[in-house]
Each structure stands twice: as structure tokens, then as C-alpha cells.
Scaffold this motif. Structure first.
Motif, PDB file in Angstrom:
ATOM      1  N   VAL A 221       0.834  -1.206   0.000  1.00 24.21           N
ATOM      2  CA  VAL A 221       0.000   0.000   0.000  1.00 24.21           C
ATOM      3  C   VAL A 221       0.866   1.253   0.000  1.00 24.21           C
ATOM      4  O   VAL A 221       0.609   2.215  -0.730  1.00 24.21           O
ATOM      5  CB  VAL A 221      -0.953  -0.011   1.207  1.00 24.21           C
ATOM      6  N   ILE A 222       1.900   1.249   0.821  1.00 22.23           N
ATOM      7  CA  ILE A 222       2.800   2.401   0.890  1.00 22.23           C
ATOM      8  C   ILE A 222       3.477   2.636  -0.454  1.00 22.23           C
ATOM      9  O   ILE A 222       3.603   3.778  -0.913  1.00 22.23           O
ATOM     10  CB  ILE A 222       3.837   2.189   2.013  1.00 22.23           C
ATOM     11  N   HIS A 223       3.914   1.562  -1.103  1.00 22.15           N
ATOM     12  CA  HIS A 223       4.551   1.681  -2.415  1.00 22.15           C
ATOM     13  C   HIS A 223       3.574   2.296  -3.422  1.00 22.15           C
ATOM     14  O   HIS A 223       3.951   3.197  -4.203  1.00 22.15           O
ATOM     15  CB  HIS A 223       5.018   0.311  -2.898  1.00 22.15           C
ATOM     16  N   GLY A 224       2.323   1.837  -3.404  1.00 20.90           N
ATOM     17  CA  GLY A 224       1.326   2.380  -4.318  1.00 20.90           C
ATOM     18  C   GLY A 224       1.042   3.847  -4.059  1.00 20.90           C
ATOM     19  O   GLY A 224       0.887   4.639  -4.995  1.00 20.90           O
ATOM     20  N   ALA A 225       0.980   4.230  -2.776  1.00 19.76           N
ATOM     21  CA  ALA A 225       0.739   5.631  -2.436  1.00 19.76           C
ATOM     22  C   ALA A 225       1.904   6.510  -2.879  1.00 19.76           C
ATOM     23  O   ALA A 225       1.706   7.630  -3.363  1.00 19.76           O
ATOM     24  CB  ALA A 225       0.511   5.761  -0.933  1.00 19.76           C
ATOM     25  N   ARG A 226       3.113   5.995  -2.736  1.00 18.00           N
ATOM     26  CA  ARG A 226       4.281   6.767  -3.137  1.00 18.00           C
ATOM     27  C   ARG A 226       4.245   7.054  -4.648  1.00 18.00           C
ATOM     28  O   ARG A 226       4.632   8.136  -5.102  1.00 18.00           O
ATOM     29  CB  ARG A 226       5.561   6.016  -2.765  1.00 18.00           C
ATOM     30  N   GLU A 227       3.776   6.076  -5.416  1.00 12.58           N
ATOM     31  CA  GLU A 227       3.669   6.268  -6.865  1.00 12.58           C
ATOM     32  C   GLU A 227       2.634   7.332  -7.219  1.00 12.58           C
ATOM     33  O   GLU A 227       2.730   7.957  -8.283  1.00 12.58           O
ATOM     34  CB  GLU A 227       3.312   4.948  -7.541  1.00 12.58           C
ATOM     35  N   ARG A 228       1.660   7.541  -6.348  1.00 16.11           N
ATOM     36  CA  ARG A 228       0.624   8.553  -6.599  1.00 16.11           C
ATOM     37  C   ARG A 228       1.077   9.949  -6.169  1.00 16.11           C
ATOM     38  O   ARG A 228       0.360  10.929  -6.386  1.00 16.11           O
ATOM     39  CB  ARG A 228      -0.668   8.164  -5.873  1.00 16.11           C
ATOM     40  N   GLY A 229       2.226  10.046  -5.518  1.00 19.14           N
ATOM     41  CA  GLY A 229       2.762  11.339  -5.147  1.00 19.14           C
ATOM     42  C   GLY A 229       2.034  12.030  -4.010  1.00 19.14           C
ATOM     43  O   GLY A 229       2.028  13.266  -3.925  1.00 19.14           O
ATOM     44  N   VAL A 230       1.459  11.250  -3.099  1.00 15.60           N
ATOM     45  CA  VAL A 230       0.734  11.820  -1.972  1.00 15.60           C
ATOM     46  C   VAL A 230       1.607  11.789  -0.717  1.00 15.60           C
ATOM     47  O   VAL A 230       2.702  11.223  -0.713  1.00 15.60           O
ATOM     48  CB  VAL A 230      -0.586  11.059  -1.722  1.00 15.60           C
ATOM     49  N   ASP A 231       1.095  12.397   0.348  1.00 15.31           N
ATOM     50  CA  ASP A 231       1.837  12.435   1.607  1.00 15.31           C
ATOM     51  C   ASP A 231       1.543  11.222   2.494  1.00 15.31           C
ATOM     52  O   ASP A 231       2.278  10.951   3.448  1.00 15.31           O
ATOM     53  CB  ASP A 231       1.494  13.715   2.382  1.00 15.31           C
TER      54      ASP A 231
END
Length: 264
Positions: free
Chosen positions: A196-206
Motif C-alpha cells: 500500500v505504501i509503495h502504491g501511495a508513493r507512486e501517486r505522489g501523496v503524503d
């Protein structure tokens, strides 16, 4: 169960409430505890992050109580009175995903959603089942696991009655105990969080706010916030955003509720 739907005198006003994995329609749903929480919290934004209604379980049999019905009434009334309600479906209510982008009864349905907190941080809101390899690629295993999980909930109900008769205070979750003790379950939780963290990082969010695994958590990982709402079957947990943008994890036990702020 009667409910005036009016806020309690001691209602705490917060900016946002994040709930996931309520599992309405099942025996394990802790609707009374959720009602108590909702009576004592008001919010500008209410985010329902998946598995709110358990269509999987309801195919095998519906367990719908007056308290569960009142939960639905409270959400609908909050939406009518101006609370912004966004529903991000999960795998157990995935049938609603085909309506993403549509508003029903003042409730907006979205596949995922980016929420900006009062202090300017951007959080990706999603249920999280898309990062669960079992649910995504081995659906039959997930369905078998769901049946087994519901069996644990039934056993837990029996154990809870025994504990009450013996005068043992507090709520104890058999499923939660198994997750803490079984190494494979613990490894699954960490693998899920990493994905999940990896996916969020790809979306450029905090940060990311999710549910799905019934394991509430708030932590910083390499500068990214991982926040899991937990559930209203085993743990009775929610995330709230305060007016200053600070997030807090609340484990609801009525007057004995405990809270933990997000570090950093």
C-alpha cells in the motif's frame, strides 16, 4: 433500539472521520459501539472506506439488527444536514464500484479519493484489497477465508458471553489474537502495508488511509504516512482529523476510549 439521531451534549466536533470494515449485515458487526461513537462525534467530512455493507456474508444469510439500521439512518441524516460523505467501496461491497463518480442520497461514491487535511497534506483514500494478493488473484481462497473468519466471529461471541458471566471486563477478539500470534498472519500484514505504501508513493501523496485487513495502525515509513482505520468487528477503531489537520487513531470503548496521534 430507539435513537433520536440528535448529537449528544458532549459531542466532539472534528474535521473528518474515517471508518472502514463495518460489515453491516453480519453477526460480528459492532453496531452499538459504532452508534455510541457517532453520537459523540460530529464532522465536516465522513469517509467510508470499504466493506461498510458485507454483501459476501449476506449471500449466505442476513443478520440485520435495529442498531445496524440506525447506523445507516445516522449516516444518511448526516449527509442531508451538510456533512460531506464519500463512500469508497471495498471487496465485500464491490458491487457499488460500478457507480463510482455518482452521488446517491447526498453520498458520493468513488473508487478512491484524495483528501487534503487542514494542514495541507494529501492522503490517498482506498480500501486496500487491490494490494491484497490473495483477494486479487485467488478469490476462492479469499471466500473460504471469509467463511473461516465468520466462524471465528461466532466462536468469539460465545466466548464473550462466557467472559461476561465470569465477570471478566473488556472486549477480547479471538481473530485479533490469532493475527498477533500466527506468524503467517503477521507477515501478511507487513506485506500488505509495504504494498500500500509503495502504491501511495507512486501517486505522489503524503500518506494513505485504508482498511481491509482489520488491523488499525498509524505510522511513518520513510516520510510517508500509513494509516489503517481498523474495523468495527474486532477492534472498534476509527481515524479522526482534528481542526488543525492532526490525525488520531481512536479505539472506541465508550468512556474508556483510547487514542493515539500520528507521530511527526
Amino acid at each position: 433500539m430507539n435513537d433520536s439521531l440528535a448529537p449528544a451534549p458532549s459531542t466532539l466536533r472534528v474535521r473528518s472521520i474515517f471508518l472502514s470494515d463495518i460489515h453491516l449485515g453480519t453477526r460480528g458487526c459492532q453496531a452499538d459501539a459504532l452508534l455510541d461513537f457517532l453520537r459523540q462525534h460530529e464532522a465536516e467530512h465522513l469517509f467510508l472506506i470499504g466493506d461498510i455493507v458485507d454483501f459476501w456474508a449476506m449471500k449466505r444469510g442476513i443478520h440485520w439488527t435495529a442498531a445496524q439500521n440506525t447506523v445507516v439512518q445516522k449516516v444518511l441524516r448526516a449527509a442531508r444536514k451538510g456533512t460531506r460523505v464519500v463512500f469508497v467501496p471495498g471487496n465485500h461491497d464491490e458491487a457499488l464500484r460500478e457507480y463510482a463518480g455518482i452521488t446517491f442520497g447526498d453520498i458520493r461514491i468513488e473508487h478512491d479519493y484524495i483528501h487534503r487535511t487542514a494542514d495541507g497534506r494529501r492522503y490517498l483514500l482506498l480500501h486496500g484489497d487491490e494490494y491484497d494478493q490473495v483477494t486479487r488473484y485467488h478469490r476462492w481462497v479469499a471466500l473460504v477465508g471469509d467463511v473461516a473468519y465468520n466462524a471465528l466471529v461466532r466462536i468469539n461471541g460465545w466466548l464473550s458471553r462466557v467472559r461476561r458471566r465470569l465477570g471478566v471486563p473488556g472486549y477480547w477478539s479471538l481473530a485479533g489474537y490469532a493475527k498477533r500470534k500466527v506468524k503467517r498472519a503477521v507477515n501478511f500484514i507487513f506485506d500488505f502495508e509495504s504494498s500500500v505504501i509503495h502504491g501511495a508513493r507512486e501517486r505522489g501523496v503524503d500518506g494513505v488511509i485504508c482498511g481491509h485487513i482489520h488491523w488499525a495502525a498509524m505510522r511513518e515509513v520513510d516520510g510517508l504516512a500509513y494509516v489503517n482505520c481498523g474495523d468495527w468487528v474486532d477492534s472498534c477503531t476509527a481515524i479522526v482529523e482534528h481542526p488543525d489537520g492532526r490525525l488520531e487513531l481512536i479505539e472506541w470503548r465508550g468512556a474508556a476510549a483510547s487514542a493515539a496521534p500520528l507521530p511527526g
